[in-house]
Scaffold this motif. Structure first.
Motif, mmCIF file in Angstrom:
data_model
loop_
_atom_site.group_PDB
_atom_site.id
_atom_site.type_symbol
_atom_site.label_atom_id
_atom_site.label_comp_id
_atom_site.label_asym_id
_atom_site.label_seq_id
_atom_site.Cartn_x
_atom_site.Cartn_y
_atom_site.Cartn_z
ATOM 1 N N LYS A 72 0.961 -22.347 -1.217
ATOM 2 C CA LYS A 72 -0.057 -21.363 -1.577
ATOM 3 C C LYS A 72 0.615 -19.990 -1.631
ATOM 4 N N GLY A 73 0.383 -19.258 -2.704
ATOM 5 C CA GLY A 73 0.979 -17.928 -2.845
ATOM 6 C C GLY A 73 0.198 -16.898 -2.033
ATOM 7 N N GLY A 74 0.891 -15.889 -1.578
ATOM 8 C CA GLY A 74 0.248 -14.722 -0.973
ATOM 9 C C GLY A 74 -0.374 -14.940 0.393
ATOM 10 N N VAL A 75 0.011 -16.018 1.093
ATOM 11 C CA VAL A 75 -0.594 -16.264 2.411
ATOM 12 C C VAL A 75 0.096 -15.473 3.534
ATOM 13 N N GLY A 76 1.215 -14.845 3.188
ATOM 14 C CA GLY A 76 1.917 -14.049 4.202
ATOM 15 C C GLY A 76 3.230 -14.664 4.656
ATOM 16 N N LYS A 77 3.790 -15.589 3.863
ATOM 17 C CA LYS A 77 5.060 -16.229 4.243
ATOM 18 C C LYS A 77 6.161 -15.193 4.467
ATOM 19 N N THR A 78 6.299 -14.299 3.476
ATOM 20 C CA THR A 78 7.404 -13.339 3.559
ATOM 21 C C THR A 78 7.188 -12.357 4.704
ATOM 22 N N VAL A 79 5.949 -11.910 4.861
ATOM 23 C CA VAL A 79 5.642 -10.996 5.971
ATOM 24 C C VAL A 79 5.949 -11.683 7.307
ATOM 25 N N VAL A 80 5.580 -12.955 7.425
ATOM 26 C CA VAL A 80 5.846 -13.696 8.665
ATOM 27 C C VAL A 80 7.360 -13.851 8.868
ATOM 28 N N PHE A 82 14.739 -18.125 -0.248
ATOM 29 C CA PHE A 82 14.712 -19.215 -1.227
ATOM 30 C C PHE A 82 13.825 -18.859 -2.427
ATOM 31 N N ASP A 83 13.233 -17.658 -2.408
ATOM 32 C CA ASP A 83 12.218 -17.335 -3.401
ATOM 33 C C ASP A 83 12.753 -16.332 -4.426
ATOM 34 N N PRO A 84 12.823 -16.739 -5.715
ATOM 35 C CA PRO A 84 13.336 -15.819 -6.739
ATOM 36 C C PRO A 84 12.485 -14.550 -6.895
ATOM 37 N N GLN A 85 11.283 -14.525 -6.336
ATOM 38 C CA GLN A 85 10.555 -13.245 -6.313
ATOM 39 C C GLN A 85 11.323 -12.230 -5.466
ATOM 40 N N ALA A 86 12.156 -12.755 -4.545
ATOM 41 C CA ALA A 86 13.092 -11.946 -3.757
ATOM 42 C C ALA A 86 12.419 -10.848 -2.930
ATOM 43 N N PRO A 119 9.619 -20.299 -1.439
ATOM 44 C CA PRO A 119 8.781 -19.886 -2.569
ATOM 45 C C PRO A 119 7.432 -20.604 -2.543
ATOM 46 N N PRO A 120 6.447 -20.060 -3.242
ATOM 47 C CA PRO A 120 5.141 -20.737 -3.276
ATOM 48 C C PRO A 120 5.170 -21.904 -4.263
ATOM 49 N N ALA A 121 5.989 -22.903 -3.989
ATOM 50 C CA ALA A 121 6.124 -24.054 -4.884
ATOM 51 C C ALA A 121 6.879 -25.148 -4.152
ATOM 52 N N PRO A 143 -3.117 -15.876 16.107
ATOM 53 C CA PRO A 143 -3.017 -15.622 14.665
ATOM 54 C C PRO A 143 -2.367 -14.260 14.419
ATOM 55 N N ILE A 144 -1.903 -14.057 13.207
ATOM 56 C CA ILE A 144 -1.409 -12.721 12.832
ATOM 57 C C ILE A 144 -2.585 -11.962 12.246
ATOM 58 N N GLU A 145 -2.879 -10.843 12.849
ATOM 59 C CA GLU A 145 -4.054 -10.099 12.392
ATOM 60 C C GLU A 145 -3.756 -9.334 11.109
ATOM 61 N N MET A 146 -4.829 -9.167 10.347
ATOM 62 C CA MET A 146 -4.766 -8.319 9.146
ATOM 63 C C MET A 146 -4.679 -6.884 9.647
ATOM 64 N N THR A 147 -3.669 -6.167 9.256
ATOM 65 C CA THR A 147 -3.574 -4.785 9.756
ATOM 66 C C THR A 147 -3.204 -3.814 8.641
ATOM 67 N N ARG A 148 -3.729 -2.606 8.772
ATOM 68 C CA ARG A 148 -3.394 -1.554 7.803
ATOM 69 C C ARG A 148 -1.896 -1.287 7.831
ATOM 70 N N ALA A 149 -1.320 -1.344 9.038
ATOM 71 C CA ALA A 149 0.109 -1.037 9.165
ATOM 72 C C ALA A 149 0.930 -1.964 8.277
ATOM 73 N N VAL A 150 0.506 -3.234 8.177
ATOM 74 C CA VAL A 150 1.263 -4.173 7.347
ATOM 75 C C VAL A 150 0.976 -3.956 5.875
ATOM 76 N N GLU A 151 -0.283 -3.670 5.562
ATOM 77 C CA GLU A 151 -0.593 -3.392 4.153
ATOM 78 C C GLU A 151 0.277 -2.237 3.666
ATOM 79 N N THR A 192 -2.740 -16.478 9.332
ATOM 80 C CA THR A 192 -2.311 -15.107 9.015
ATOM 81 C C THR A 192 -3.481 -14.305 8.453
ATOM 82 N N ARG A 193 -3.298 -13.033 8.353
ATOM 83 C CA ARG A 193 -4.254 -12.102 7.738
ATOM 84 C C ARG A 193 -5.659 -12.325 8.322
ATOM 85 N N PHE A 194 -5.673 -12.469 9.639
ATOM 86 C CA PHE A 194 -6.876 -12.838 10.368
ATOM 87 C C PHE A 194 -7.622 -11.574 10.838
HETATM 88 N N1 LIG Z 1 -1.030 -9.501 8.531
HETATM 89 C C1 LIG Z 1 -1.203 -8.866 7.391
HETATM 90 N N2 LIG Z 1 -1.971 -7.742 7.332
HETATM 91 C C2 LIG Z 1 -2.135 -7.084 6.168
HETATM 92 N N3 LIG Z 1 -1.584 -7.454 4.994
HETATM 93 C C3 LIG Z 1 -0.818 -8.556 4.981
HETATM 94 C C4 LIG Z 1 -0.576 -9.324 6.162
HETATM 95 N N4 LIG Z 1 0.220 -10.358 5.836
HETATM 96 C C5 LIG Z 1 0.476 -10.239 4.520
HETATM 97 N N5 LIG Z 1 -0.146 -9.157 4.005
HETATM 98 C C6 LIG Z 1 -0.114 -8.707 2.618
HETATM 99 O O1 LIG Z 1 -0.464 -9.785 1.775
HETATM 100 C C7 LIG Z 1 0.348 -9.806 0.623
HETATM 101 C C8 LIG Z 1 1.069 -11.158 0.539
HETATM 102 O O2 LIG Z 1 1.937 -11.281 1.627
HETATM 103 P P1 LIG Z 1 3.349 -12.017 1.468
HETATM 104 O O3 LIG Z 1 4.138 -11.436 0.363
HETATM 105 O O4 LIG Z 1 3.979 -12.078 2.809
HETATM 106 O O5 LIG Z 1 2.817 -13.466 1.051
HETATM 107 P P2 LIG Z 1 3.669 -14.714 0.529
HETATM 108 O O6 LIG Z 1 3.010 -15.930 1.025
HETATM 109 O O7 LIG Z 1 5.092 -14.530 0.890
HETATM 110 O O8 LIG Z 1 3.499 -14.570 -1.040
HETATM 111 P P3 LIG Z 1 4.306 -15.410 -2.162
HETATM 112 O O9 LIG Z 1 3.678 -16.755 -2.157
HETATM 113 O O10 LIG Z 1 4.063 -14.664 -3.418
HETATM 114 O O11 LIG Z 1 5.732 -15.459 -1.746
HETATM 115 C C9 LIG Z 1 1.322 -8.634 0.735
HETATM 116 O O12 LIG Z 1 0.823 -7.567 -0.002
HETATM 117 C C10 LIG Z 1 1.310 -8.311 2.210
HETATM 118 O O13 LIG Z 1 1.587 -6.948 2.457
#
Ligand SMILES: Nc1ncnc2c1ncn2[C@@H]1O[C@H](COP(=O)(O)OP(=O)(O)OP(=O)(O)O)[C@@H](O)[C@H]1O
Ligand SMILES: [Mg+2]
Length: 435
Positions: free
Chosen positions: A115-123, A143-147, A273-275, A373-381, A345-347
């Motif tokens: 699943k894309g955008g779930v927070g893999k890279t942030v984690v 491993f992700d060409p989005q780099a 990568p998300p694949a 869980p990893i909370e959704m935070t402004r600091a991360v956004e 994540t993003r809880f």
């Molecule tokens: N805990 C969090 N709080 C706020 N924003 C978050 C949090 N985790 C991730 N995000 C935001 O969500 C978006 C997606 O996060 P991230 O790039 O880590 O996802 P991903 O799973 O690696 O995506 P992809 O599948 O495209 O590689 C980013 O804009 C990131 O800043």
């Protein structure tokens, strides 16, 4: 009508803007630097002692790193190298500040979910940063060409031969020669040797093991980076497989990491990568632990469910279809993980949908779901935009409470992650002793 040239022009316009954004976000000369850390942070979040106790220790021994004093003279700031020196030299009540590190090779953790955008890279980024602040030496593999992780770590100019793709080419050359050498008469070998492979594969494959590793602004975090051109690895790998039918294409990264000296790193973190493809299968086969982040929405739940099924099926297909080839390459199938954990994540604590989803995950996955869980935070956004982790952000740039809350959320997730890693290490050591 529009065609590929429109896409190329749009790409060129966007690249100009991209470099302007980078210029604005990376400090001088577009080089990302790591900030120093204050006595307050070191004592509260790293050494877990009162700040005065730390100050006293520093005063008692002037040969210890003393940090840089802020202009107003109140707070002292230390580089990570200085903090690591303190870890090596200082004890509190006889207790060492060095992190637990059993003998043996580094633990390898794949952060993965299709699943894309779930927070893999942030984690992946935050776990790597937290581990480095905890005294560990970390290698990240993008491993992700989005780099995104590569860019977050401050690398901008990456060539595709320095990525996982290069590692796969090198592996194909080495495996081709190993397989050919297994025949008494090379003419009996039905597969090509490395000098019969395409020239570009041979030249990329001629690199040495350390050539793929690059340093970052963190003195104890290195990275095997990625870049957009590495997306081609999926097409190329299919082509290489048809060139050499005995190549165990899923074992390249595991074999590569086995070549690194055991004590070069403590932890190796993969951002996937998300694949599900050649790259993510290589990550899974090289990993000791699978860490699967998922957001708290229904779609994310559905996606995570099908990811588990598809990865399971893909690994089962490999176990059934490639057992002879794997045995010849010294790979034991089915692939065994030390642990598989799910991480919410993003809880949002006050969002009833999120708490209901957390309960649903808990019912289904039980102990495999991380408690914190990893909370959704402004600091991360914000940090996403500035490509900086919470750990890299200077708490004076925002309200200290916002920063502290975000940091504590990642710290709790990291503490659980470290427990998982230490359990896996202990199980590894016990298994080695048995043998
Ligand atoms: N805990 C969090 N709080 C706020 N924003 C978050 C949090 N985790 C991730 N995000 C935001 O969500 C978006 C997606 O996060 P991230 O790039 O880590 O996802 P991903 O799973 O690696 O995506 P992809 O599948 O495209 O590689 C980013 O804009 C990131 O800043
Ligand atoms: Mg990502």
């Amino acid at each position: 009508m529009r065609d590929h040239s429109d896409l190329q022009q749009m790409n060129e316009r966007s690249l100009v803007q991209q470099s302007a954004v980078r210029k604005a976000t990376f400090s001088p000369g577009e080089v990302k630097t790591l900030r120093p850390f204050s006595i307050w942070e070191i004592s509260q979040f790293m050494f877990h002692v009162p700040a005065d106790t730390l100050r006293k220790k520093l005063a008692e021994d002037p040969s210890l790193p003393q940090g840089e004093t802020e202009e107003d003279g109140r707070q002292r700031w230390f580089t990570l190298a200085e903090i690591n020196e303190l870890r090596r030299r200082v004890r509190f009540r006889g207790k060492s500040l060095l992190p637990k590190r059993p003998k043996g090779r580094a633990m390898r953790v794949a952060v993965s979910n299709f699943k894309g955008g779930v927070g893999k890279t942030v984690v992946a980024q935050h776990l790597a940063n937290a581990a480095a602040l905890d005294g560990y030496r970390v290698l990240c593999v993008d491993f992700d060409p989005q780099a995104t992780l590569t860019h977050s770590m401050g690398l901008t100019e990456v060539k595709e031969w320095n990525t996982v793709w290069g590692i796969m080419c090198r592996d194909l050359c080495r495996e081709a020669d190993r397989i050919a050498d297994g025949y008494d008469d090379p003419d009996d070998c039905p597969y090509p040797a490395s000098d019969e492979l395409p020239q570009d594969v041979q030249s990329i494959g001629a690199q040495r093991v350390q050539d793929f590793i690059q340093s970052t602004c963190w003195p104890t975090i290195d990275i095997i980076p990625s870049c957009a051109n590495a997306a081609f690895v999926e097409f190329a790998s299919a082509q290489y497989r048809s060139l050499h039918k005995a190549w165990s294409f899923f074992g390249c990264m595991a074999r590569y990491l086995d070549e690194l000296p055991d004590d070069q790193y403590d932890l190796i973190v993969f951002d996937c990568p998300p694949a599900i493809g050649y790259q993510s299968l290589n990550a899974a086969f090289a990993a000791d632990i699978l860490y699967i982040p998922s957001g708290p929405g229904y779609w994310e739940y559905d996606s995570t469910t099908s990811y588990l099924g598809q990865l399971g099926d893909a690994m089962n297909d490999i176990s059934e279809g490639f057992s002879e080839l794997a045995e010849d390459a010294g790979i034991t199938l089915p692939k065994q993980f030390r642990d598989i954990r799910l991480l919410m994540t993003r809880f949002e604590l006050n969002n009833p949908l999120h708490t209901a989803m957390m309960d649903a995950f808990r019912n289904v996955f039980g102990e495999d779901l991380c408690d914190s869980p990893i909370e959704m935070t402004r600091a991360v956004e914000q940090s996403g935009r500035f490509q900086m982790s919470v750990y890299e952000q200077d708490y004076r740039q925002m309200t200290r409470e916002t920063w502290k809350r975000a940091r504590q959320s990642f710290d709790r997730a990291y503490d659980e992650f470290r427990d998982t890693v230490l359990r896996a290490w202990a199980a590894d050591s016990a298994q080695k002793e048995e043998v």
